[in-house]
Design a protein around this motif. Structure first.
Motif, PDB file in Angstrom:
ATOM      1  N   VAL A   1      47.471  -1.562  17.440  1.00  0.00           N
ATOM      2  CA  VAL A   1      46.062  -1.628  17.036  1.00  0.00           C
ATOM      3  C   VAL A   1      45.924  -2.815  16.072  1.00  0.00           C
ATOM      4  O   VAL A   1      46.580  -2.838  15.034  1.00  0.00           O
ATOM      5  N   PRO A   2      45.119  -3.811  16.379  1.00  0.00           N
ATOM      6  CA  PRO A   2      45.046  -4.997  15.528  1.00  0.00           C
ATOM      7  C   PRO A   2      44.267  -4.740  14.238  1.00  0.00           C
ATOM      8  O   PRO A   2      43.471  -3.807  14.155  1.00  0.00           O
ATOM      9  N   PHE A   3      44.520  -5.577  13.255  1.00  0.00           N
ATOM     10  CA  PHE A   3      43.662  -5.617  12.073  1.00  0.00           C
ATOM     11  C   PHE A   3      42.854  -6.908  12.139  1.00  0.00           C
ATOM     12  O   PHE A   3      43.265  -7.887  12.766  1.00  0.00           O
ATOM     13  N   SER A   4      41.695  -6.905  11.508  1.00  0.00           N
ATOM     14  CA  SER A   4      40.754  -8.000  11.676  1.00  0.00           C
ATOM     15  C   SER A   4      41.226  -9.267  10.973  1.00  0.00           C
ATOM     16  O   SER A   4      42.003  -9.225  10.017  1.00  0.00           O
ATOM     17  N   LEU A   5      40.726 -10.394  11.438  1.00  0.00           N
ATOM     18  CA  LEU A   5      41.155 -11.690  10.925  1.00  0.00           C
ATOM     19  C   LEU A   5      40.777 -11.917   9.473  1.00  0.00           C
ATOM     20  O   LEU A   5      41.321 -12.818   8.830  1.00  0.00           O
ATOM     21  N   ASP A   6      39.842 -11.121   8.942  1.00  0.00           N
ATOM     22  CA  ASP A   6      39.451 -11.351   7.551  1.00  0.00           C
ATOM     23  C   ASP A   6      40.467 -10.775   6.558  1.00  0.00           C
ATOM     24  O   ASP A   6      40.337 -10.996   5.358  1.00  0.00           O
ATOM     25  N   GLN A   7      41.469 -10.059   7.059  1.00  0.00           N
ATOM     26  CA  GLN A   7      42.511  -9.529   6.178  1.00  0.00           C
ATOM     27  C   GLN A   7      43.513 -10.632   5.838  1.00  0.00           C
ATOM     28  O   GLN A   7      44.050 -11.287   6.731  1.00  0.00           O
ATOM     29  N   TRP A   8      43.769 -10.828   4.565  1.00  0.00           N
ATOM     30  CA  TRP A   8      44.814 -11.761   4.152  1.00  0.00           C
ATOM     31  C   TRP A   8      46.177 -11.105   4.360  1.00  0.00           C
ATOM     32  O   TRP A   8      46.316  -9.885   4.252  1.00  0.00           O
ATOM     33  N   THR A   9      47.201 -11.923   4.641  1.00  0.00           N
ATOM     34  CA  THR A   9      48.543 -11.415   4.867  1.00  0.00           C
ATOM     35  C   THR A   9      49.514 -11.956   3.817  1.00  0.00           C
ATOM     36  O   THR A   9      49.178 -12.859   3.039  1.00  0.00           O
ATOM     37  N   MET A  10      50.718 -11.407   3.854  1.00  0.00           N
ATOM     38  CA  MET A  10      51.765 -11.863   2.947  1.00  0.00           C
ATOM     39  C   MET A  10      51.935 -13.376   3.029  1.00  0.00           C
ATOM     40  O   MET A  10      52.093 -14.063   2.003  1.00  0.00           O
ATOM     41  N   GLY A  11      51.895 -13.911   4.253  1.00  0.00           N
ATOM     42  CA  GLY A  11      52.040 -15.357   4.405  1.00  0.00           C
ATOM     43  C   GLY A  11      50.921 -16.133   3.745  1.00  0.00           C
ATOM     44  O   GLY A  11      51.148 -17.199   3.156  1.00  0.00           O
TER      45      GLY A  11
ATOM     46  N   ASP B   1      44.352  -9.863  16.591  1.00  0.00           N
ATOM     47  CA  ASP B   1      42.941  -9.534  16.818  1.00  0.00           C
ATOM     48  C   ASP B   1      42.401 -10.543  17.828  1.00  0.00           C
ATOM     49  O   ASP B   1      41.783 -11.548  17.468  1.00  0.00           O
ATOM     50  N   GLN B   2      42.640 -10.280  19.103  1.00  0.00           N
ATOM     51  CA  GLN B   2      42.261 -11.246  20.141  1.00  0.00           C
ATOM     52  C   GLN B   2      40.750 -11.423  20.220  1.00  0.00           C
ATOM     53  O   GLN B   2      40.265 -12.531  20.470  1.00  0.00           O
ATOM     54  N   GLY B   3      40.004 -10.336  19.998  1.00  0.00           N
ATOM     55  CA  GLY B   3      38.552 -10.457  20.002  1.00  0.00           C
ATOM     56  C   GLY B   3      38.064 -11.358  18.890  1.00  0.00           C
ATOM     57  O   GLY B   3      37.173 -12.196  19.092  1.00  0.00           O
ATOM     58  N   GLY B   4      38.635 -11.205  17.696  1.00  0.00           N
ATOM     59  CA  GLY B   4      38.250 -12.064  16.584  1.00  0.00           C
ATOM     60  C   GLY B   4      38.633 -13.510  16.814  1.00  0.00           C
ATOM     61  O   GLY B   4      37.879 -14.434  16.480  1.00  0.00           O
ATOM     62  N   MET B   5      39.810 -13.738  17.406  1.00  0.00           N
ATOM     63  CA  MET B   5      40.236 -15.112  17.689  1.00  0.00           C
ATOM     64  C   MET B   5      39.322 -15.758  18.731  1.00  0.00           C
ATOM     65  O   MET B   5      38.964 -16.934  18.602  1.00  0.00           O
TER      66      MET B   5
ATOM     67  N   VAL C   1      47.756 -20.684  20.919  1.00  0.00           N
ATOM     68  CA  VAL C   1      48.995 -21.456  20.838  1.00  0.00           C
ATOM     69  C   VAL C   1      48.915 -22.581  19.808  1.00  0.00           C
ATOM     70  O   VAL C   1      49.887 -23.308  19.604  1.00  0.00           O
ATOM     71  N   SER C   2      47.769 -22.709  19.138  1.00  0.00           N
ATOM     72  CA  SER C   2      47.657 -23.705  18.069  1.00  0.00           C
ATOM     73  C   SER C   2      48.405 -23.202  16.834  1.00  0.00           C
ATOM     74  O   SER C   2      48.799 -22.036  16.746  1.00  0.00           O
ATOM     75  N   GLU C   3      48.597 -24.087  15.855  1.00  0.00           N
ATOM     76  CA  GLU C   3      49.272 -23.686  14.616  1.00  0.00           C
ATOM     77  C   GLU C   3      48.526 -22.539  13.937  1.00  0.00           C
ATOM     78  O   GLU C   3      49.133 -21.562  13.492  1.00  0.00           O
ATOM     79  N   LEU C   4      47.190 -22.653  13.883  1.00  0.00           N
ATOM     80  CA  LEU C   4      46.390 -21.583  13.294  1.00  0.00           C
ATOM     81  C   LEU C   4      46.467 -20.314  14.148  1.00  0.00           C
ATOM     82  O   LEU C   4      46.533 -19.201  13.618  1.00  0.00           O
ATOM     83  N   GLY C   5      46.478 -20.485  15.477  1.00  0.00           N
ATOM     84  CA  GLY C   5      46.552 -19.329  16.357  1.00  0.00           C
ATOM     85  C   GLY C   5      47.851 -18.563  16.191  1.00  0.00           C
ATOM     86  O   GLY C   5      47.857 -17.331  16.172  1.00  0.00           O
ATOM     87  N   VAL C   6      48.956 -19.271  16.077  1.00  0.00           N
ATOM     88  CA  VAL C   6      50.253 -18.610  15.859  1.00  0.00           C
ATOM     89  C   VAL C   6      50.270 -17.925  14.502  1.00  0.00           C
ATOM     90  O   VAL C   6      50.736 -16.778  14.362  1.00  0.00           O
ATOM     91  N   TRP C   7      49.744 -18.593  13.495  1.00  0.00           N
ATOM     92  CA  TRP C   7      49.709 -18.023  12.138  1.00  0.00           C
ATOM     93  C   TRP C   7      48.945 -16.701  12.120  1.00  0.00           C
ATOM     94  O   TRP C   7      49.418 -15.702  11.587  1.00  0.00           O
ATOM     95  N   THR C   8      47.770 -16.687  12.739  1.00  0.00           N
ATOM     96  CA  THR C   8      46.954 -15.470  12.721  1.00  0.00           C
ATOM     97  C   THR C   8      47.504 -14.407  13.667  1.00  0.00           C
ATOM     98  O   THR C   8      47.256 -13.218  13.462  1.00  0.00           O
ATOM     99  N   SER C   9      48.265 -14.811  14.675  1.00  0.00           N
ATOM    100  CA  SER C   9      48.815 -13.857  15.638  1.00  0.00           C
ATOM    101  C   SER C   9      50.105 -13.209  15.159  1.00  0.00           C
ATOM    102  O   SER C   9      50.549 -12.220  15.748  1.00  0.00           O
ATOM    103  N   GLN C  10      50.711 -13.750  14.117  1.00  0.00           N
ATOM    104  CA  GLN C  10      52.026 -13.275  13.684  1.00  0.00           C
ATOM    105  C   GLN C  10      52.018 -12.821  12.223  1.00  0.00           C
ATOM    106  O   GLN C  10      53.002 -12.996  11.508  1.00  0.00           O
ATOM    107  N   CYS C  11      50.927 -12.226  11.787  1.00  0.00           N
ATOM    108  CA  CYS C  11      50.832 -11.678  10.422  1.00  0.00           C
ATOM    109  C   CYS C  11      51.029 -12.729   9.344  1.00  0.00           C
ATOM    110  O   CYS C  11      51.412 -12.395   8.217  1.00  0.00           O
ATOM    111  N   GLY C  12      50.782 -13.991   9.665  1.00  0.00           N
ATOM    112  CA  GLY C  12      50.990 -15.022   8.660  1.00  0.00           C
ATOM    113  C   GLY C  12      52.442 -15.416   8.492  1.00  0.00           C
ATOM    114  O   GLY C  12      52.781 -16.127   7.540  1.00  0.00           O
ATOM    115  N   PHE C  13      53.312 -14.969   9.392  1.00  0.00           N
ATOM    116  CA  PHE C  13      54.713 -15.375   9.369  1.00  0.00           C
ATOM    117  C   PHE C  13      54.942 -16.511  10.355  1.00  0.00           C
ATOM    118  O   PHE C  13      54.276 -16.615  11.381  1.00  0.00           O
ATOM    119  N   GLU C  14      55.919 -17.332  10.044  1.00  0.00           N
ATOM    120  CA  GLU C  14      56.435 -18.303  10.984  1.00  0.00           C
ATOM    121  C   GLU C  14      57.492 -17.578  11.827  1.00  0.00           C
ATOM    122  O   GLU C  14      58.566 -17.240  11.315  1.00  0.00           O
TER     123      GLU C  14
END
Length: 524
Positions: A76-86, A107-111, A119-132
């Motif tokens: 279950v995704p969390f929305s893009l407005d949530q900040w992450t550890m990264g 959050d594919q709907g939010g993206m 697959v962009s740098e921002l897309g990977v960042w938001t898709s992986q909880c802010g982790f590399e």
């Protein structure tokens, strides 16, 4: 010893707090976890914010309760407005890297709404909880959904394990007398060794990946989230760990006749799950739990390998180390298998923190009995870097005062909270509940635990006198006042979630300044 430059954030999956030697388990061997506790502080009252992988981890990664981040279950995704550890650690100049599991889905709907390319740098960042994601591996790869390019499977094939899915066919299965595959999805085979050599099994493989990153990281500060799937099922261990423990070394089941014959309705519905019915059989417990213990000792041995590596590289002088778990495992206690509910066996988690700073020397080897939550880690990490604690958004608090000096802090929390959403479980259907009715909330104080179930009577346990949670006072008229007090504390907590939009300091600066800014309303 020196200041905290790097952070090694180790998480095991489904590791019970009471299955460590330093936690008092009478037979399990965890010398390296115990040694880490002797170097740092072991928090004996640490709690997950949700008793299942996905929402628990999102709470770790956002520093917020499940009610705040909204990811109520696995996948279950969390929305893009949530900040992450990264996001937070990037603000203090620290790289955030993942090796292992997060159980997070984007959050594919939010993206899509914000037109973020996955697959962009921002897309990977938001898709992986802010982790590399150096190596994202959620650890469960049945044939039906296995990634054909899974890195661990490619590694196994290169080592000669020839299969379309060696994760299943070798690492998580045993072998029958005629060479047939005995799938680890069936617990009956838990006492047999995995078909993979120990050095090629998941935990050593991932440990090697972590060591390789640390060697290559250079001087840039980093936080490595080293997240292992074990001892989570499938309950299959490589030799010699499959036979390291016997049925005579498991602790007795914590299950009363009353809680099986006359259970709370929600508890009873979960007891009807297949896994729960199986774990109520002593044959199953005696087959599975020794292997669960073997997997833990393998994790411990690999921790020893990692700690020796860190010492050799001089990284123990500048690296904070956290050892924890996302939740526990019932293993038959209270007549249950798996997790999802809020007894101590599942809600309480191991939490050991090693701080290299000299100010922590006075606390080394101590046991902290303050009530601690998973969401406290991000504030702790930020505090170790002298960063802003973002108190308008982060709902935990820094543990640094408990790690250093005399370990005292005058105003600390008097309760911890955890919550569960069982909408996706058959138990909900057995109870004839709509998906938005399948929720429960726990408040745990130093002496009491109160669990509120939507639509059912609550549970109340006096933990000071009933630490095994066998005497449910949820309907006892003599404890009506205690239930009312805890219910109000729970309601107060639910009413006071952090909005996370504007820092308090900005609100203070703007309060009462309308005339200075040229807005005159209500003036005669």
């Amino acid at each position: 010893m020196g200041k905290v430059k790097n952070i090694l954030f180790i998480m095991y999956d489904q590791l019970r707090a009471d299955y460590l030697g330093c936690e008092g388990h009478p037979t399990i061997k965890t010398p390296h976890m115990d040694a880490l506790a002797a170097r740092g502080v072991r928090f004996s009252r640490a709690y997950s914010q949700a008793p299942v992988c996905g929402p628990s981890r999102v709470s770790f990664y956002t520093g917020r309760y499940m009610s705040s981040h909204g990811a109520g279950y696995n996948n279950v995704p969390f929305s893009l407005d949530q900040w992450t550890m990264g996001d937070y650690l990037r603000g203090v100049g620290m790289r955030s890297v993942l090796i292992g599991k997060t159980h997070m889905v984007p959050d594919q709907g939010g993206m899509k709404r914000l037109q973020i390319d996955p697959v962009s740098e921002l897309g990977v960042w938001t898709s992986q909880c802010g982790f590399e994601p150096l190596e994202r591996d959620d650890g469960l790869h049945p044939d039906q959904v296995v990634d054909p390019d899974l890195a661990y499977n490619n590694y196994l094939r290169a080592k000669g394990y020839d299969s379309d899915n060696p994760w299943h066919d070798f690492a998580n299965s045993a072998e029958g007398p005629d060479g047939e595959i005995l799938s680890g999805w069936q617990m009956r085979y838990a006492r047999l060794p995995a078909r993979v050599a120990e050095e090629d099994s998941e935990t050593p493989y991932m440990t090697g990946q972590a060591m390789e990153f640390i060697d290559q990281a250079g001087d840039e500060p980093w936080c490595l989230h080293f997240s292992l799937i074990k001892p989570h099922w499938p309950y299959v261990a490589p030799a010699p760990y499959h036979e390291m423990y016997g049925p005579n070394q498991i602790i007795p089941v914590n299950m009363s006749k009353e809680e099986v014959d006359n259970p709370h309705p929600v508890l009873g519905a979960f007891q009807g799950h297949e896994g729960s019915e199986n774990f109520r059989r002593e044959e199953v417990r005696q087959t599975v739990i020794p292997t669960y213990m073997g997997l833990i000792t393998q994790c411990d041995d690999q921790l020893g390998r990692l700690m020796a590596f860190l010492e050799d590289r001089g990284r123990l002088d500048d690296t904070m180390i956290v050892l924890t778990s996302d939740h526990g495992d019932y293993l038959g206690d209270h007549g249950l298998g798996e997790k999802d509910l809020l007894h101590e066996e599942v809600a309480r988690i191991p939490m050991i923190i090693y701080d290299p700073d000299a100010e922590a020397d006075s606390r080394r080897g101590s046991v902290g009995d303050r009530l601690v939550e998973a969401i406290d880690l991000i504030p702790t990490f930020l505090d170790s870097q002298g960063g802003d604690l973002h108190t308008h958004r982060l709902e935990g608090r820094s543990l640094l005062p408990l790690l250093r000096g005399d370990g005292e802090f005058e105003e600390w929390r008097d309760a911890v909270f955890s919550e569960t959403d069982f909408a996706l479980h058959p138990a909900r259907q057995a109870l004839n509940l709509a998906p938005d009715q399948a929720r429960a909330y726990m408040i745990r104080t130093a002496e009491w635990k109160y669990i509120l179930y939507e639509g059912f009577q609550p549970q109340l346990f006096h933990l000071a006198e009933d630490p095994m949670e066998q005497n449910d006072l949820g309907e006892d008229p003599d404890y009506a006042a205690q239930r009312a007090e805890l219910h109000e504390k729970l309601f107060h907590w639910l009413r006071n979630r952090r909005r996370g939009v504007m820092p308090h300091a900005v609100i203070e600066q703007r309060t009462g300044t309308s005339k200075k800014r040229g807005f005159f309303y209500g003036v005669w």
